[in-house]
Write an enzyme that holds these catalytic residues in place. Sequence first.
Site, short mmCIF file in Angstrom:
data_model
loop_
_atom_site.label_atom_id
_atom_site.label_comp_id
_atom_site.label_asym_id
_atom_site.label_seq_id
_atom_site.Cartn_x
_atom_site.Cartn_y
_atom_site.Cartn_z
N LYS A 1 -5.49 0.52 8.42
CA LYS A 1 -4.36 -0.28 8.92
C LYS A 1 -3.38 0.63 9.66
O LYS A 1 -2.88 0.27 10.73
CB LYS A 1 -3.66 -1.00 7.75
CG LYS A 1 -4.48 -2.16 7.24
CD LYS A 1 -3.98 -2.73 5.92
CE LYS A 1 -4.99 -3.77 5.41
NZ LYS A 1 -4.68 -4.28 4.07
N GLN B 1 -0.50 -3.39 -0.47
CA GLN B 1 -1.95 -3.42 -0.62
C GLN B 1 -2.33 -3.91 -2.02
O GLN B 1 -1.82 -3.40 -3.02
CB GLN B 1 -2.52 -2.01 -0.37
CG GLN B 1 -4.03 -1.94 -0.38
CD GLN B 1 -4.67 -2.73 0.77
OE1 GLN B 1 -4.21 -2.69 1.90
NE2 GLN B 1 -5.72 -3.46 0.45
N ASP C 1 1.06 -10.40 5.73
CA ASP C 1 -0.18 -10.85 5.07
C ASP C 1 -0.19 -12.35 4.85
O ASP C 1 -1.24 -12.94 4.58
CB ASP C 1 -0.32 -10.15 3.70
CG ASP C 1 -1.29 -8.97 3.76
OD1 ASP C 1 -2.12 -8.93 4.68
OD2 ASP C 1 -1.21 -8.10 2.87
#
Length: 284
Positions: free
Chosen positions: A53, A97, A120
Amino acid sequence: MAQIIDGRGLADKLQARLAEKTAKLKEETGRVPGLAVLVVGNDPASQIYVRNKERSALAVGFRSKVDRLPEATGQEELLALIETYNQNPDWHGILVQLPLPAHIDEEAVLAAINPDKDVDGFHPMNMGRLWSGHPVMVPSTPAGIMEMFHEYNVELEGKRAVVIGRSNIVGKPMAQLLLAKNATVTLTHSRTHHLAEIAKKADILIVAIGRGHFVSREFVKEGAVVIDVGMNRDENGRLIGDVKFDEVAEIASLITPVPKGVGPMTITMLMEQTYQAFKRSLKK
Ligand code: NAP
């Protein structure tokens, strides 16, 4: 024989376009999107995802920062760090994460992220917006699959779509995005009876289970579009999908491979959401 969807190629194309858009906005505003990633502990897969990422963010011209926090990090400490990013206008996307260590309440952490920076799309407000038909931030994996449908001219309206797997990050948002495009959606899971029979009725079959080579040709209608989200390791450590690619490709009309299918699109959509969050912040 099915046409193979080139997820890698599409992701590269979209990322190149995003890099151009970012450079242009930088010229106009002197600013670039910023993506902050927080990872707790040493889970090897998480470390790889986070590195990818960061690399992708830098490659498209964003600012990127990864906070690698020790396994023993307390929940309050993590929440306090999230709050500093919430308040800081230089960071437009914040991503924690998953999975988090067991002593941290995942729901509390996801709810602590400013919904405007929740790239997200896992914050309850963004999930609710999606389900009420007014999406703002959408989970990247299903968003990437919708981009594939667009690129390959897959007609969704009125079609029968079956999604296997009902996770918050893939199956549920996928079902909602398909519904928004007027597909007739069936969302299935581990307690579904007669799964193969239901799947075989699908014009569009999306598989997100996490069990290597689970879906055989018995699950697939002739001419169906098959999207394989699964990422599993076989006994030799090779990356494999949830679908038996070789036999299903013989009867499907369009199919994603693993690797180079859904995976590269997921990260690309994360960058796109960060860019969109940045653009929205400029209007405030
Ligand atoms: P997850 O949270 O473990 O959810 C798996 C889902 O599959 C659950 O809803 C489960 O049903 C269902 N399931 C499990 N066994 C089943 C069976 N035998 N028959 C029918 N349904 C079954 O997984 P996830 O996070 O959605 O991820 C799924 C897969 O996609 C994994 O391999 C993951 O690594 C991969 N993935 C890939 C990407 C990418 O970018 N390519 C992104 C995200 C995930 P219940 O709800 O009843 O338990």
